[in-house]
Design a protein around this motif. Structure first.
Motif, mmCIF file in Angstrom:
data_model
loop_
_atom_site.group_PDB
_atom_site.id
_atom_site.type_symbol
_atom_site.label_atom_id
_atom_site.label_comp_id
_atom_site.label_asym_id
_atom_site.label_seq_id
_atom_site.Cartn_x
_atom_site.Cartn_y
_atom_site.Cartn_z
ATOM 1 N N GLY A 273 49.523 -17.308 33.450
ATOM 2 C CA GLY A 273 48.372 -18.196 33.631
ATOM 3 C C GLY A 273 46.914 -17.117 33.581
ATOM 4 O O GLY A 273 46.164 -17.419 33.052
ATOM 5 N N THR A 274 47.261 -16.079 34.555
ATOM 6 C CA THR A 274 46.054 -15.115 34.389
ATOM 7 C C THR A 274 45.765 -14.431 33.020
ATOM 8 O O THR A 274 44.904 -14.409 32.565
ATOM 9 C CB THR A 274 46.454 -13.957 35.386
ATOM 10 N N LEU A 275 47.022 -14.136 32.274
ATOM 11 C CA LEU A 275 46.900 -13.455 31.125
ATOM 12 C C LEU A 275 46.305 -14.434 29.972
ATOM 13 O O LEU A 275 45.277 -13.920 29.221
ATOM 14 C CB LEU A 275 48.172 -12.866 30.651
ATOM 15 N N PHE A 276 46.732 -15.617 30.093
ATOM 16 C CA PHE A 276 46.164 -16.658 28.928
ATOM 17 C C PHE A 276 44.897 -16.676 29.480
ATOM 18 O O PHE A 276 44.015 -16.761 28.437
ATOM 19 C CB PHE A 276 47.160 -17.890 29.150
ATOM 20 N N GLY A 277 44.558 -16.892 30.752
ATOM 21 C CA GLY A 277 43.047 -17.313 31.298
ATOM 22 C C GLY A 277 41.990 -16.250 30.764
ATOM 23 O O GLY A 277 41.061 -16.457 30.426
ATOM 24 N N LEU A 278 42.457 -14.778 30.903
ATOM 25 C CA LEU A 278 41.689 -13.894 30.624
ATOM 26 C C LEU A 278 41.252 -13.856 28.948
ATOM 27 O O LEU A 278 40.131 -13.519 28.482
ATOM 28 C CB LEU A 278 42.479 -12.468 30.699
ATOM 29 N N HIS A 279 42.292 -14.230 28.140
ATOM 30 C CA HIS A 279 42.305 -14.494 26.667
ATOM 31 C C HIS A 279 41.140 -15.497 26.440
ATOM 32 O O HIS A 279 40.142 -15.316 25.616
ATOM 33 C CB HIS A 279 43.239 -14.678 26.076
ATOM 34 N N VAL A 280 41.503 -16.572 27.094
ATOM 35 C CA VAL A 280 40.502 -17.920 26.852
ATOM 36 C C VAL A 280 38.950 -17.490 27.449
ATOM 37 O O VAL A 280 38.183 -17.806 26.714
ATOM 38 C CB VAL A 280 41.015 -18.977 27.650
ATOM 39 N N PHE A 281 38.899 -16.748 28.419
ATOM 40 C CA PHE A 281 37.632 -16.207 28.981
ATOM 41 C C PHE A 281 36.981 -15.326 27.996
ATOM 42 O O PHE A 281 35.588 -15.751 27.642
ATOM 43 C CB PHE A 281 37.870 -15.412 30.249
#
Lengths: 254, 308
Positions: free
Chosen positions: B93-101
């Motif tokens: 979730g964190t890795l995906f979230g940072l990309h979306v960010f």
């Protein structure tokens, strides 16, 4: 760019003044301001003396002095909120080029009275001049509104200022001005340009510098963080964990 | 008395910072939430740049959650069986979230999403907790409250890979726990939060987990993710100001011990959940109104880092 401008200014003066009748002697105190852990702004005094060549006949009018203080260049961004339906959101960001991060002009009398309009433009003497000579990195259609906002916000943050009547004379040839630096003043090297005028014409110019720097622990910390970021991260994380453990050890229920 | 923060390059009143750290510490001691949702906006309001605020707050959350984790560890109220899938899902979730960010930032949608996200999640959780605790207070103690089998609970009960979590006194799908960790970390990465305020109520309300174990499990997960976040922020962005972090921590450990003491003497009563619910709604309201009220100045000027 600024240096070129001064060079041109020097030539201009050389052309106007056949003989240099006056010279300026300026001293700043302090020349180095240390930011310590209790730093909450500071004050710089500008002391000046006018050396007159007595073989030249004295001037009928009075002397005037302008002190222009400029801080280190910083990158800056101007952002604007725009209505998005009922919401107000940041719509665009305009990066600024050549933003004079800290510019305060101190003068002995009103700038309008003691300088000519071309000189004010050339030396950026005035808030309008500062705002107009900042470049936007993008093409903008509403330049007037942006420059107006830039001027208002820079003054509001204490970064720009014009203080007329802030240079005081004692006697005929000695003057003193006091500059207040707020606690959010950018760190680095500041230049202080002092201009002596009479009848709207510049007679002599002097350029001095002072430093606003972190010292001791604060400076060492900044260098350490820049040079060894991984080690800093390890120490900060360890500090957080051990502070938490300390909290547990001190207040645990027996 | 003000103190100069060397990496942020500004001075702030020492007493105010200590008080702020203590206030947030009390919250984490009481509820097991990190309190980032409260501290980060307040620091930004005081003039701290958002990047520095998020980085420094993560260090403060580490310090203020450690005592709780040790206490829960000794009382054995941390569900390690649940932590593992939560953490695993959290990484994704964190890795995906940072990309979306990053994507949102380049497409200028970040502001809309951050403001909307704060209002939506804080508001939703706040209203949920408010309704539940008011209902429980209304019924009083003589009528034992039965957990209701709502639509959502029936739906997640049908997920595959169901297994028992004896410590949390619940049964849940392993897949659901993984997604829960991923979802909470995803939201946390985009909104700059630990995500404890989302996870704790989800464990209690959606899975009917034992409240004390839910707090222990959440606190431990928040500690794990915030330790990683602190390291990452300090190493890559230099965005943890050690002086500000230290001051907040001193206030934080005092507040956290006070909060834990309060919780011990009064229990996880509905009254506390009511207070937390009101706090969440207050922050949601502040964020919401800030976006809806016509700003006094449409422009904002920011100085960036020194030219080197």
């Amino acid at each position: 760019m600024i240096r070129l401008r001064w060079l041109a200014f020097g030539f201009l003066m050389a052309a106007i003044l056949p003989a240099k009748a006056e010279t300026l002697v300026v001293k700043l105190a302090p020349q180095v301001i240390a930011i310590t852990s209790t730093f909450s702004g500071s004050e710089v005094s500008v002391f000046g003396a006018i050396d007159r060549d007595f073989q030249v006949a004295s001037r009928p009018g009075q002397y005037d002095v302008i002190v222009a203080v400029k801080g280190p260049p910083r990158r800056a961004v101007l952002s604007q909120r725009v209505a998005w339906g009922p919401l107000w959101l940041t719509d665009r960001e305009v990066p600024l080029l050549g933003y004079p991060s800290f510019t305060h002009i101190l003068s002995s009398r009103s700038l309008e009275t003691i300088t000519t309009s071309p000189l004010r433009e050339k030396m950026r003497l005035g808030l309008d001049q500062m705002a107009n000579q900042t470049d936007f990195s993008l093409a903008v259609s509403d330049e007037v509104a942006l420059r107006d906002a830039l001027r208002r916000l820079s003054v509001g943050k204490g970064l720009w200022g014009v203080s007329e009547n802030a240079v005081g004379f004692f006697g005929q040839n000695l003057f003193h001005a006091r500059l207040m630096l707020p606690s959010n003043a950018p760190t680095g090297s500041y230049t202080v340009e002092t201009v002596l005028l009479a009848d709207g014409l510049p007679l002599a110019v002097d350029k001095q510098q002072f430093l606003l720097n972190k010292v001791g622990v604060d400076q060492a910390l900044e260098q350490f963080v820049s040079n060894k970021p991984i080690l800093y991260a390890v120490i900060v994380t360890a500090l957080a964990l051990s502070m938490g453990w300390l909290g547990y050890a001190l207040f645990r229920r027996d | 008395m003000t103190v100069y923060l060397p990496l942020i390059e500004m001075s702030l009143p020492l007493g105010l910072l200590l008080l702020l750290g203590a206030g947030v510490g009390i919250l984490s001691g009481l509820f097991g939430v990190g309190g980032g949702f409260l501290l980060t906006p307040v620091l930004i309001l005081l003039g701290v740049p958002p990047v520095m605020a998020v980085g420094t707050v993560s260090a403060h959350i580490v310090a203020s959650t450690v005592p709780g984790v040790i206490a829960h560890w000794k009382k054995r109220t941390i569900d390690m069986d649940m932590i593992k899938p939560l953490f695993l899902g959290g990484l994704v979730g964190t890795l995906f979230g940072l990309h979306v960010f990053q994507w949102l930032r380049t497409n200028r949608l970040l502001d809309v999403v951050v403001v909307g996200g704060y209002v939506f999640f804080l508001g939703l959780v706040g209203i949920m907790m408010l309704v539940e605790s008011l209902r429980a207070l209304w019924k009083a103690s003589h009528e034992p409250s039965r957990p209701q089998r709502g639509f959502f609970r029936q739906w997640i009960a049908r997920w595959p890979l169901q297994r028992a979590f004896p410590l949390s006194r619940t049964t849940a799908s392993l897949l659901f726990i993984l997604s829960l960790g991923a979802f909470v970390s995803f939201v946390g990465a985009i909104l700059g939060l630990g995500g404890g305020f989302l996870l704790m109520p989800l464990l209690i309300y959606a899975l009917s987990a034992s409240p004390v174990v839910a707090v222990g499990t959440t606190t431990t997960l928040v500690l794990m993710s915030m330790t990683a976040a602190t390291f990452f922020h300090a190493a890559s962005h230099k965005s943890v100001d050690v002086v500000l972090a230290f001051i907040l921590m001193v206030g934080g450990i005092l507040g956290a011990s006070l909060g834990a003491r309060l919780q011990r003497s009064l229990g996880m009563g509905q009254g506390f959940r009511l207070v937390l619910a009101c706090l969440l709604l207050l922050v949601a309201f502040r964020f919401g109104s800030q976006a809806f009220i016509t700003p006094t100045d449409l422009f904002e000027l920011r100085l960036l880092e020194i030219l080197r």
